[in-house]
Motif scaffolding. Structure first.
Motif, PDB file in Angstrom:
ATOM      1  N   ALA A   1       0.812  -1.204   0.000  1.00 43.29           N
ATOM      2  CA  ALA A   1       0.000   0.000   0.000  1.00 43.29           C
ATOM      3  C   ALA A   1       0.851   1.261   0.000  1.00 43.29           C
ATOM      4  O   ALA A   1       0.492   2.264  -0.614  1.00 43.29           O
ATOM      5  N   ASP A   2       2.002   1.222   0.714  1.00 41.90           N
ATOM      6  CA  ASP A   2       2.812   2.428   0.838  1.00 41.90           C
ATOM      7  C   ASP A   2       4.210   2.044   1.312  1.00 41.90           C
ATOM      8  O   ASP A   2       4.396   1.007   1.962  1.00 41.90           O
ATOM      9  N   SER A   3       5.177   2.848   0.969  1.00 43.17           N
ATOM     10  CA  SER A   3       6.540   2.716   1.494  1.00 43.17           C
ATOM     11  C   SER A   3       7.145   4.110   1.570  1.00 43.17           C
ATOM     12  O   SER A   3       6.614   5.063   0.994  1.00 43.17           O
ATOM     13  N   CYS A   4       8.267   4.238   2.255  1.00 42.68           N
ATOM     14  CA  CYS A   4       8.816   5.580   2.497  1.00 42.68           C
ATOM     15  C   CYS A   4       9.442   6.203   1.258  1.00 42.68           C
ATOM     16  O   CYS A   4       9.547   7.420   1.143  1.00 42.68           O
ATOM     17  N   LEU A   5       9.902   5.379   0.308  1.00 39.41           N
ATOM     18  CA  LEU A   5      10.539   5.801  -0.946  1.00 39.41           C
ATOM     19  C   LEU A   5      11.917   6.424  -0.760  1.00 39.41           C
ATOM     20  O   LEU A   5      12.558   6.808  -1.736  1.00 39.41           O
ATOM     21  N   ASN A   6      12.383   6.517   0.479  1.00 37.55           N
ATOM     22  CA  ASN A   6      13.652   7.194   0.744  1.00 37.55           C
ATOM     23  C   ASN A   6      14.738   6.305   1.343  1.00 37.55           C
ATOM     24  O   ASN A   6      15.912   6.686   1.334  1.00 37.55           O
TER      25      ASN A   6
ATOM     26  N   ARG B   1      15.196   2.849  -2.520  1.00 31.66           N
ATOM     27  CA  ARG B   1      16.049   3.406  -3.577  1.00 31.66           C
ATOM     28  C   ARG B   1      16.602   2.320  -4.491  1.00 31.66           C
ATOM     29  O   ARG B   1      16.833   2.567  -5.678  1.00 31.66           O
ATOM     30  N   ARG B   2      16.815   1.133  -3.956  1.00 33.29           N
ATOM     31  CA  ARG B   2      17.399   0.043  -4.748  1.00 33.29           C
ATOM     32  C   ARG B   2      16.345  -0.834  -5.425  1.00 33.29           C
ATOM     33  O   ARG B   2      16.664  -1.860  -5.998  1.00 33.29           O
ATOM     34  N   GLY B   3      15.073  -0.431  -5.348  1.00 36.55           N
ATOM     35  CA  GLY B   3      14.030  -1.201  -6.016  1.00 36.55           C
ATOM     36  C   GLY B   3      13.460  -2.325  -5.191  1.00 36.55           C
ATOM     37  O   GLY B   3      12.847  -3.244  -5.736  1.00 36.55           O
ATOM     38  N   PHE B   4      13.637  -2.268  -3.875  1.00 36.05           N
ATOM     39  CA  PHE B   4      13.049  -3.262  -2.975  1.00 36.05           C
ATOM     40  C   PHE B   4      12.030  -2.570  -2.068  1.00 36.05           C
ATOM     41  O   PHE B   4      12.058  -2.700  -0.849  1.00 36.05           O
ATOM     42  N   GLU B   5      11.119  -1.841  -2.700  1.00 35.99           N
ATOM     43  CA  GLU B   5      10.109  -1.094  -1.952  1.00 35.99           C
ATOM     44  C   GLU B   5       9.320  -1.999  -1.007  1.00 35.99           C
ATOM     45  O   GLU B   5       8.930  -1.585   0.091  1.00 35.99           O
ATOM     46  N   MET B   6       9.067  -3.221  -1.457  1.00 39.45           N
ATOM     47  CA  MET B   6       8.275  -4.153  -0.643  1.00 39.45           C
ATOM     48  C   MET B   6       8.986  -4.540   0.654  1.00 39.45           C
ATOM     49  O   MET B   6       8.353  -5.025   1.591  1.00 39.45           O
ATOM     50  N   ASN B   7      10.285  -4.334   0.726  1.00 39.82           N
ATOM     51  CA  ASN B   7      11.062  -4.659   1.926  1.00 39.82           C
ATOM     52  C   ASN B   7      11.373  -3.440   2.783  1.00 39.82           C
ATOM     53  O   ASN B   7      12.154  -3.520   3.737  1.00 39.82           O
ATOM     54  N   CYS B   8      10.740  -2.314   2.462  1.00 39.14           N
ATOM     55  CA  CYS B   8      10.919  -1.084   3.234  1.00 39.14           C
ATOM     56  C   CYS B   8      10.531  -1.338   4.699  1.00 39.14           C
ATOM     57  O   CYS B   8       9.494  -1.958   4.971  1.00 39.14           O
ATOM     58  N   PRO B   9      11.335  -0.879   5.658  1.00 43.18           N
ATOM     59  CA  PRO B   9      10.980  -1.086   7.065  1.00 43.18           C
ATOM     60  C   PRO B   9       9.715  -0.350   7.478  1.00 43.18           C
ATOM     61  O   PRO B   9       9.127  -0.648   8.522  1.00 43.18           O
ATOM     62  N   HIS B  10       9.261   0.597   6.652  1.00 44.94           N
ATOM     63  CA  HIS B  10       8.047   1.348   6.949  1.00 44.94           C
ATOM     64  C   HIS B  10       6.892   0.961   6.017  1.00 44.94           C
ATOM     65  O   HIS B  10       5.902   1.692   5.920  1.00 44.94           O
ATOM     66  N   VAL B  11       6.999  -0.194   5.362  1.00 44.56           N
ATOM     67  CA  VAL B  11       5.990  -0.599   4.385  1.00 44.56           C
ATOM     68  C   VAL B  11       4.633  -0.803   5.060  1.00 44.56           C
ATOM     69  O   VAL B  11       4.538  -1.241   6.207  1.00 44.56           O
ATOM     70  N   LYS B  12       3.578  -0.440   4.331  1.00 41.44           N
ATOM     71  CA  LYS B  12       2.201  -0.714   4.747  1.00 41.44           C
ATOM     72  C   LYS B  12       1.611  -1.701   3.747  1.00 41.44           C
ATOM     73  O   LYS B  12       1.813  -1.548   2.533  1.00 41.44           O
ATOM     74  N   LEU B  13       0.896  -2.695   4.238  1.00 42.60           N
ATOM     75  CA  LEU B  13       0.374  -3.768   3.405  1.00 42.60           C
ATOM     76  C   LEU B  13      -1.144  -3.732   3.392  1.00 42.60           C
ATOM     77  O   LEU B  13      -1.790  -3.838   4.440  1.00 42.60           O
TER      78      LEU B  13
ATOM     79  N   THR C   1       7.369  -4.144  -7.480  1.00 43.59           N
ATOM     80  CA  THR C   1       7.444  -2.708  -7.247  1.00 43.59           C
ATOM     81  C   THR C   1       6.334  -1.983  -8.006  1.00 43.59           C
ATOM     82  O   THR C   1       5.569  -2.576  -8.768  1.00 43.59           O
ATOM     83  N   ARG C   2       6.287  -0.662  -7.834  1.00 41.44           N
ATOM     84  CA  ARG C   2       5.338   0.153  -8.596  1.00 41.44           C
ATOM     85  C   ARG C   2       5.575  -0.011 -10.093  1.00 41.44           C
ATOM     86  O   ARG C   2       4.630  -0.117 -10.878  1.00 41.44           O
TER      87      ARG C   2
END
Length: 374
Positions: free
Chosen positions: A107-112, A117-129, A310-311
């Motif tokens: 649903a969302d990630s920090c993008l920062n 930045r490396r294309g692993f948005e799904m593994n963002c520590p702030h990801v929302k599912l 990813t997006r």
């Protein structure tokens, strides 16, 4: 705040809520709708027309994964609808009011962070599912995020596009990381299922030769109609490994993409993959997948986990469908049928995809998104 011209956001809605882990779904007809004035910057309110149902939604209801869902929970992460409101002070939004968009598992990630930045948005520590750590699409309205909703091409109908947002992008991404090139062989255990039948089509669109592994005449007919080059029935085959190798001329496939959450799909893949092959892990059993260390090393096998996409992966997956190269085979039901769908999922009675019509839409787009089966 910003609301679609001429549209009034209702105070309440119908939503399917899991009140606690393992509890039955409650269809609540007076569930509150977040108003436009309550949206935070970057949030958008989407009026849902269609949503797919995924086995992950069953895991969310049961809470049987190591990562637990929030509760109470509105599940669902394959939603298509219209943006009817955007939070005040949302800057540089890539979408606008009235856009038809898709809501995905991520649903969302920090993008920062480094992962984003490396294309692993799904593994963002702030990801929302969606439908797991934030409310999802089994409701008439859902709050999502402008940077992560995916525009739906005009050529795709909403019902057919829904499952592309999870099953489609997941299999497409798995194929992207399979280390294959045009003309290579790929084995697809579970090829006749909800993810598998899309994997067959994406693989053919990417120029691969497909060995479909599943069981039953209906699934054999389906995967062959979708372009599978070879078929292995795991129930009637006396030696699955030998049959898969034989289909490729003896060496075995260059890759296997395992969508089933069962250990056997992984253990067999290590045996039939050719030297230097890639095992792509998509199915998620909460258990040891039984990969033999000796043969993995001796055959130089690459084991690759692939977690949704990813997006950009979602945009590419939809573009392939827009070009007419992928169609979702699905059965359409209503939101009120969700309880029965969950029961059928638990009983293993559902093949292919189920898409729920949540509300009628004025513009359904084109006719390339999928094929409904009754």
């Amino acid at each position: 705040m910003s609301t679609l011209s001429g549209f009034t956001v209702p105070k309440t809605q119908t939503a399917c809520v899991v009140p606690a882990i393992g509890k039955e779904i409650e269809v609540r007809k007076e569930h509150p709708v977040k108003q436009a004035s309550e949206l935070k910057p970057g949030e958008c309110l989407v009026k849902i027309s269609h949503t797919g149902v995924c086995h992950t939604d069953l895991h969310a209801k049961q809470g049987d994964w190591p990562v637990k869902p929030m509760n109470p929970l509105i599940g669902g992460h394959e939603g298509v609808g219209i943006i009817v409101a955007i939070g005040e002070n949302t800057e540089n939004s890539p979408v606008k009011l009235g856009d038809r968009v898709g809501i995905k598992w991520m649903a969302d990630s920090c993008l920062n962070c480094e992962f984003c930045r490396r294309g692993f948005e799904m593994n963002c520590p702030h990801v929302k599912l969606s439908g797991y750590t934030v409310d999802g699409t089994f409701s008439e309205y859902v709050v999502s995020f402008t940077n992560h909703v995916t525009p739906i091409p005009d050529e795709l109908d909403s019902a057919g596009a829904a499952s592309i947002l999870c099953a489609g992008v997941t299999t497409y991404k798995g194929l992207k990381v399979s280390n294959t090139k045009v003309g290579d062989w790929i084995a697809l255990p579970g090829a006749g299922g909800g993810l598998g039948h899309l994997a067959v089509q994406y693989a053919k669109a990417m120029g691969l030769k497909v060995i479909a592994i599943d069981t039953g005449d209906a699934k054999e007919k389906l995967v062959k109609s979708l372009g599978a080059d070879a078929w292995v029935d795991f129930k009637t085959s006396k030696d699955i490994v030998a049959d898969v190798k034989a289909a490729t001329g003896g060496a075995g496939p260059h890759a296997a993409l395992v969508t089933a959450a069962h250990q056997s799909g992984y253990t067999q893949a290590i045996q039939y993959l050719r030297e230097g092959g890639t095992l792509v892990c998509i199915g998620m059993p909460d258990a040891d997948i039984g990969v033999n260390g000796f043969w993995t090393v001796f055959k130089s096998i690459r084991v690759q986990g692939s977690y949704v996409g990813t997006r950009q992966d979602a945009i590419e997956a939809l573009d392939i469908a827009r070009a007419g190269k992928v169609k979702v085979i699905f059965e359409q039901k209503g939101l009120a049928d969700l309880k029965d769908v969950y029961e059928d999922l638990e009983a293993g009675k559902i093949a292919g995809r189920i898409v729920l019509e949540v509300s009628k839409e004025e513009n359904t787009g084109g006719r390339l998104g999928g094929k409904q089966v009754n």
